[in-house]
Design a protein around this motif. Structure first.
Motif, PDB file in Angstrom:
ATOM      1  N   TYR A   1       0.825  -1.208   0.000  1.00 54.94           N
ATOM      2  CA  TYR A   1       0.000   0.000   0.000  1.00 54.94           C
ATOM      3  C   TYR A   1       0.857   1.255   0.000  1.00 54.94           C
ATOM      4  CZ  TYR A   1      -3.350   3.544   1.439  1.00 54.94           C
ATOM      5  OH  TYR A   1      -4.114   4.688   1.507  1.00 54.94           O
ATOM      6  N   TYR A   2       1.837   1.316   0.897  1.00 54.92           N
ATOM      7  CA  TYR A   2       2.664   2.524   0.990  1.00 54.92           C
ATOM      8  C   TYR A   2       3.660   2.625  -0.162  1.00 54.92           C
ATOM      9  CZ  TYR A   2       0.626   3.417   5.529  1.00 54.92           C
ATOM     10  OH  TYR A   2      -0.260   3.687   6.538  1.00 54.92           O
ATOM     11  N   ASP A   3       4.054   1.493  -0.727  1.00 53.92           N
ATOM     12  CA  ASP A   3       4.900   1.531  -1.919  1.00 53.92           C
ATOM     13  C   ASP A   3       4.141   2.185  -3.068  1.00 53.92           C
ATOM     14  OD1 ASP A   3       7.307   0.805  -3.411  1.00 53.92           O
ATOM     15  OD2 ASP A   3       5.997  -0.612  -4.458  1.00 53.92           O
ATOM     16  N   GLU A   4       2.897   1.794  -3.261  1.00 48.88           N
ATOM     17  CA  GLU A   4       2.077   2.394  -4.312  1.00 48.88           C
ATOM     18  C   GLU A   4       1.795   3.864  -4.024  1.00 48.88           C
ATOM     19  OE1 GLU A   4       1.147   0.787  -7.160  1.00 48.88           O
ATOM     20  OE2 GLU A   4       2.487  -0.770  -6.382  1.00 48.88           O
ATOM     21  N   LEU A   5       1.574   4.177  -2.754  1.00 52.69           N
ATOM     22  CA  LEU A   5       1.302   5.566  -2.382  1.00 52.69           C
ATOM     23  C   LEU A   5       2.515   6.456  -2.670  1.00 52.69           C
ATOM     24  CD1 LEU A   5      -0.866   7.403  -1.063  1.00 52.69           C
ATOM     25  CD2 LEU A   5       0.283   6.986   1.124  1.00 52.69           C
ATOM     26  N   GLU A   6       3.704   5.950  -2.426  1.00 54.34           N
ATOM     27  CA  GLU A   6       4.916   6.717  -2.714  1.00 54.34           C
ATOM     28  C   GLU A   6       5.064   6.950  -4.214  1.00 54.34           C
ATOM     29  OE1 GLU A   6       9.779   6.461  -2.202  1.00 54.34           O
ATOM     30  OE2 GLU A   6       8.475   5.392  -0.794  1.00 54.34           O
ATOM     31  N   LYS A   7       4.776   5.920  -5.025  1.00 58.12           N
ATOM     32  CA  LYS A   7       4.841   6.091  -6.471  1.00 58.12           C
ATOM     33  C   LYS A   7       3.881   7.188  -6.937  1.00 58.12           C
ATOM     34  CE  LYS A   7       5.883   1.193  -7.334  1.00 58.12           C
ATOM     35  NZ  LYS A   7       5.309  -0.069  -7.881  1.00 58.12           N
TER      36      LYS A   7
ATOM     37  N   ILE B   1       6.252  11.058  -2.261  1.00 63.31           N
ATOM     38  CA  ILE B   1       6.629  11.308  -0.876  1.00 63.31           C
ATOM     39  C   ILE B   1       7.075   9.990  -0.261  1.00 63.31           C
ATOM     40  CG2 ILE B   1       5.766  11.919   1.419  1.00 63.31           C
ATOM     41  CD1 ILE B   1       4.110  14.078   0.153  1.00 63.31           C
ATOM     42  N   HIS B   2       8.284  10.002   0.267  1.00 63.20           N
ATOM     43  CA  HIS B   2       8.881   8.812   0.886  1.00 63.20           C
ATOM     44  C   HIS B   2       8.814   8.957   2.405  1.00 63.20           C
ATOM     45  CE1 HIS B   2      11.614   5.485   1.641  1.00 63.20           C
ATOM     46  NE2 HIS B   2      12.342   6.286   2.405  1.00 63.20           N
TER      47      HIS B   2
ATOM     48  N   LEU C   1      -6.344  23.036   6.646  1.00 60.48           N
ATOM     49  CA  LEU C   1      -7.164  21.858   6.338  1.00 60.48           C
ATOM     50  C   LEU C   1      -7.986  22.001   5.065  1.00 60.48           C
ATOM     51  CD1 LEU C   1      -8.406  20.808   9.903  1.00 60.48           C
ATOM     52  CD2 LEU C   1      -6.513  19.865   8.562  1.00 60.48           C
ATOM     53  N   GLU C   2      -8.724  23.074   4.931  1.00 61.81           N
ATOM     54  CA  GLU C   2      -9.647  23.185   3.803  1.00 61.81           C
ATOM     55  C   GLU C   2      -8.915  23.143   2.467  1.00 61.81           C
ATOM     56  OE1 GLU C   2     -13.524  25.764   2.330  1.00 61.81           O
ATOM     57  OE2 GLU C   2     -12.252  26.546   3.941  1.00 61.81           O
ATOM     58  N   ALA C   3      -7.758  23.797   2.389  1.00 61.66           N
ATOM     59  CA  ALA C   3      -7.030  23.863   1.121  1.00 61.66           C
ATOM     60  C   ALA C   3      -6.280  22.581   0.798  1.00 61.66           C
ATOM     61  CB  ALA C   3      -6.038  25.034   1.156  1.00 61.66           C
ATOM     62  N   ASN C   4      -5.834  21.859   1.823  1.00 62.67           N
ATOM     63  CA  ASN C   4      -4.944  20.730   1.588  1.00 62.67           C
ATOM     64  C   ASN C   4      -5.558  19.363   1.871  1.00 62.67           C
ATOM     65  OD1 ASN C   4      -2.162  21.972   0.977  1.00 62.67           O
ATOM     66  ND2 ASN C   4      -2.894  23.148   2.737  1.00 62.67           N
ATOM     67  N   MET C   5      -6.722  19.339   2.495  1.00 63.99           N
ATOM     68  CA  MET C   5      -7.345  18.052   2.818  1.00 63.99           C
ATOM     69  C   MET C   5      -8.818  18.063   2.417  1.00 63.99           C
ATOM     70  SD  MET C   5      -5.589  16.887   6.428  1.00 63.99           S
ATOM     71  CE  MET C   5      -6.016  15.149   6.074  1.00 63.99           C
ATOM     72  N   PRO C   6      -9.116  18.157   1.118  1.00 60.35           N
ATOM     73  CA  PRO C   6     -10.520  18.235   0.688  1.00 60.35           C
ATOM     74  C   PRO C   6     -11.336  17.001   1.031  1.00 60.35           C
ATOM     75  CG  PRO C   6      -9.061  17.907  -1.184  1.00 60.35           C
ATOM     76  CD  PRO C   6      -8.186  18.227  -0.015  1.00 60.35           C
ATOM     77  N   ASN C   7     -10.739  15.808   0.974  1.00 60.67           N
ATOM     78  CA  ASN C   7     -11.490  14.603   1.341  1.00 60.67           C
ATOM     79  C   ASN C   7     -11.888  14.638   2.810  1.00 60.67           C
ATOM     80  OD1 ASN C   7     -11.317  13.118  -1.222  1.00 60.67           O
ATOM     81  ND2 ASN C   7      -9.127  13.040  -0.799  1.00 60.67           N
TER      82      ASN C   7
ATOM     83  N   THR D   1       2.537  17.302   3.604  1.00 61.26           N
ATOM     84  CA  THR D   1       2.238  16.201   4.527  1.00 61.26           C
ATOM     85  C   THR D   1       0.740  16.011   4.665  1.00 61.26           C
ATOM     86  OG1 THR D   1       4.270  16.684   5.760  1.00 61.26           O
ATOM     87  CG2 THR D   1       2.627  15.303   6.838  1.00 61.26           C
ATOM     88  N   LEU D   2       0.020  17.108   4.766  1.00 60.93           N
ATOM     89  CA  LEU D   2      -1.434  17.011   4.888  1.00 60.93           C
ATOM     90  C   LEU D   2      -2.053  16.466   3.603  1.00 60.93           C
ATOM     91  CD1 LEU D   2      -2.199  20.323   6.815  1.00 60.93           C
ATOM     92  CD2 LEU D   2      -2.158  17.991   7.734  1.00 60.93           C
ATOM     93  N   GLN D   3      -1.500  16.847   2.456  1.00 64.06           N
ATOM     94  CA  GLN D   3      -1.997  16.286   1.199  1.00 64.06           C
ATOM     95  C   GLN D   3      -1.722  14.779   1.140  1.00 64.06           C
ATOM     96  OE1 GLN D   3      -1.194  18.307  -2.477  1.00 64.06           O
ATOM     97  NE2 GLN D   3      -1.065  20.311  -1.470  1.00 64.06           N
ATOM     98  N   TRP D   4      -0.560  14.372   1.645  1.00 67.43           N
ATOM     99  CA  TRP D   4      -0.238  12.940   1.691  1.00 67.43           C
ATOM    100  C   TRP D   4      -1.238  12.196   2.563  1.00 67.43           C
ATOM    101  CZ3 TRP D   4       1.651   9.922   5.879  1.00 67.43           C
ATOM    102  CH2 TRP D   4       2.131   8.658   5.526  1.00 67.43           C
ATOM    103  N   LEU D   5      -1.587  12.765   3.699  1.00 71.53           N
ATOM    104  CA  LEU D   5      -2.594  12.149   4.564  1.00 71.53           C
ATOM    105  C   LEU D   5      -3.957  12.124   3.871  1.00 71.53           C
ATOM    106  CD1 LEU D   5      -1.616  13.853   7.945  1.00 71.53           C
ATOM    107  CD2 LEU D   5      -1.407  11.410   7.434  1.00 71.53           C
ATOM    108  N   ASP D   6      -4.296  13.215   3.225  1.00 70.04           N
ATOM    109  CA  ASP D   6      -5.613  13.304   2.594  1.00 70.04           C
ATOM    110  C   ASP D   6      -5.737  12.372   1.406  1.00 70.04           C
ATOM    111  OD1 ASP D   6      -8.182  14.879   2.722  1.00 70.04           O
ATOM    112  OD2 ASP D   6      -7.646  15.223   0.624  1.00 70.04           O
ATOM    113  N   ARG D   7      -4.627  12.142   0.692  1.00 65.58           N
ATOM    114  CA  ARG D   7      -4.677  11.208  -0.425  1.00 65.58           C
ATOM    115  C   ARG D   7      -5.126   9.829   0.059  1.00 65.58           C
ATOM    116  NH1 ARG D   7      -1.968  11.878  -5.324  1.00 65.58           N
ATOM    117  NH2 ARG D   7      -1.932  14.077  -4.736  1.00 65.58           N
TER     118      ARG D   7
END
Length: 620
Positions: free
Chosen positions: A154-160, A164-165, A218-224, A447-453
């Protein structure tokens, strides 16, 4: 991306990612804005000029490209501004130039500060940063799971996908409190702290400022996340005592409202020709019949009329039976809020003594399993699964410690009532800790975008349940039917933990959202149904104890004092209730109980919670 998130995770299905983004944020889901109006062109020109100045002063984009990146970004932005000016008509150009000049001073000032919540790459699909970003993560891990985060598919695919590593520091639950406190004391902080361990937000966020407030990002970087944050009041418990939010919540809501549910052996009732008891007196007579009537039909007096697993356990502990006397007792704290917004101590409820006396009656007559106070859930389950128990409380029947052949014998019932009424502890489905960022983090928006993804619907479901599409490390564990995610199978021996974070995943699903995108399995439907029955029967406490347990935010000094008082009260109440059940209650022992409550600070405990609750109401 080629063979990764796009194929195995996808963009979301049906009600998935589209719903999670919402119209308020866009989520990068639609790039066709149509022809720009003059006012929009003016705004674009002004914004482009501001951004060029800001980038030049700040030293580059989120990828950390230094001076070269700054020069390129500024040149690109200047070109965009020129193109916007070319598109505008003469009047628009003049107006835009005037507006741009007027905002130059503000732009220069803004360029000297970090631009909150506005990284170079906006949220959506694809790389979050053009250049690889490495983040250090302090990750909580369940004691009973063997999991290696760096090797998870899961995290390997997320990094691709995100570029973000993550450098992981995995900390088991047993070591969490020690290691996180040592980490904070060391001054060597990770960029992000992840998942289920306790994090003292008041101390390390409000007081010391090591954890940073996230409200402006939050609003700008974590829309989900943002699009679900206000569903079912999920946001209400997240701010700290200063009104700022230092955490990202984690929530899997099921629209349930209680834990300890009453179950009776209907097969035994039918064998003895008895009805489901509606009152405590009727229940007592049923238990007596279970003891003497040989309902299991083996000719041996081996029936256990009523059994529990541990004194305080919220699902099958002895504490659950106090609800039948109007006392919503549970293990987490010894106070709740009544219908008049007054904090009350459970030991002062009118039915508290009567509950202790009734349990003592059952203990003396052999109707209550004498090991109920001390045995753990495994021993309790062994007795139930042997077919020897007539009445108990538990979370649910399906997909639990109970054997499939035993489950049909039991039915859920509304708790039999005493003269004091019934008050079952009421749950609130509110977020637990999901993530926090430290002051060491140089890439807050990213970082917040990575979490939101990870909170995009399909990403989130895959993280918890396994692959949806072919081409992953195992056969798909899910499918989408009529726009809802369905579980096809669960890999044996916790095999999902070899490819995905499962319980450790970032997950945010308030009840209304979750029921809309997920086909609930039978065990969750069971809990939903019993919750609806308890609500309709009016047997839940009027206001949830979660207001005190999770919603109020005492200041750090008061929180420390509340914890000290709780430890004293908890020890005393466990000892006293156990003694009352096994030895009975006399007027003398009751008077001694009341005096001790005064001496150990019960009144102060209530007052501190009342002050915190009043503050919560005032700020709501």
């Amino acid at each position: 991306m080629k063979m990764g998130m796009k194929e195995n995770f996808g963009k979301g299905s049906g009600k998935g990612s589209g719903k999670s983004a919402g119209k308020r944020t866009g989520n990068g889901s639609g790039n066709g804005f149509g022809a720009a109006s003059p006012s929009l062109r003016r705004a674009a020109l002004a914004l482009a000029l501001i951004l060029a100045l800001a980038l030049a002063a700040c030293g580059g984009g989120s990828g950390g490209g230094g001076a070269a990146t700054t020069t390129t970004a500024a040149a690109t932005t200047t070109t965009a501004a020129a193109e916007a000016a070319t598109e505008a008509d003469a009047t628009t150009e003049a107006e835009a130039a005037t507006e741009a000049a007027a905002t130059t001073a503000a732009a220069t000032e803004a360029a000297t500060e970090a631009v909150a919540a506005e990284p170079a790459q906006t949220v959506g699909e694809g790389p979050i940063s053009a250049e690889k970003i490495t983040l250090k993560a302090f990750e909580y891990v369940l004691d009973n799971q063997s999991i290696d985060f760096p090797s998870l598919w899961y995290y390997d695919e997320l990094e691709k996908e995100t570029n973000i590593h993550i450098e992981w520091e995995q900390v088991k639950n047993a070591d969490w409190e020690t290691k996180i406190n040592l980490m904070f004391a060391s001054g060597d902080y990770p960029d992000v702290i992840l998942r289920g361990g306790t994090v003292d937000l008041e101390e390390y966020g409000v007081s010391q400022g090591i954890l940073i407030p996230l409200d402006d990002y939050l609003e700008a970087n974590m829309p989900n996340y943002w699009s679900r944050l206000f569903m079912n009041g999920a946001n209400e418990s997240l701010p700290s005592s200063d009104g700022k939010t230092y955490q990202i919540g984690n929530l899997i809501a099921q629209n349930v409202n209680h834990e300890g549910n009453d179950y009776i052996n209907k097969a035994w009732l039918d064998k003895l020709g008895l009805e489901i008891p509606k009152t405590v007196d009727e229940l007592t007579e049923v238990l007596r019949a279970f003891k003497t009537g040989d309902p299991n039909g083996n000719g041996v007096a081996d029936e256990i009329p009523m059994s529990g697993g541990d004194l305080v356990n919220n699902t099958q502990g002895v504490y659950t039976h106090f609800a039948k006397f109007g006392v919503p007792l549970h293990e987490y704290l010894y106070a709740t809020v009544d219908e008049n917004d007054k904090v009350r101590f459970y030991g002062d409820y009118p039915g508290f003594r009567a509950a202790c006396e009734w349990l003592n009656l059952l203990y003396r007559e052999g109707l209550l399993d004498p090991e109920s106070i001390t045995q753990d859930s495994n021993v309790w389950a062994t007795k139930v699964n042997a077919g020897n128990v007539g009445f108990t409380t538990y979370l649910r029947l399906i997909n639990t410690a109970l054997l499939p052949e035993i489950i049909p014998d039991f039915v859920s019932i509304i708790p039999p009532a005493s003269e004091y009424g019934v008050q079952v502890p009421r749950l609130m489905e509110i977020p637990t800790f999901g993530a926090a960022l430290t002051s060491a983090n140089k890439y807050v928006p990213e970082t917040l975008q990575w979490l939101d993804r990870q909170l995009e619907t399909e990403h989130m479901m895959v993280a918890y349940n396994g692959p949806l599409k072919e081409g992953g490390p195992i056969e798909p564990t899910m499918e989408v039917i009529n726009g809802k995610y369905n579980i096809k199978y669960i890999p044996e021996n916790n095999g999902l933990y070899n490819i995905a974070p499962v319980w450790h995943a970032q997950f945010f699903a308030p009840g209304d959202y979750y029921f809309d995108i997920y086909e609930m399995p039978p065990h969750r439907v069971e809990r939903f149904n019993t919750s609806r029955e308890y609500e309709e029967a009016g047997v839940l406490e009027p206001k949830s104890y979660f207001y005190l347990y999770q919603m109020v935010k005492p200041n750090n000094e008061d929180a420390i004092e509340i914890k000290r008082l709780f430890d004293q009260i908890d020890k005393f109440m466990k000892e006293t209730i156990s003694t009352f059940i096994t030895s009975g209650v006399t007027d003398a022992s009751w008077e001694e109980y009341l005096k001790t409550c005064d001496n150990i600070g019960v009144q102060k405990y209530v007052e501190l919670y009342q002050a915190a609750y009043d503050k919560y109401l005032a700020n709501k």
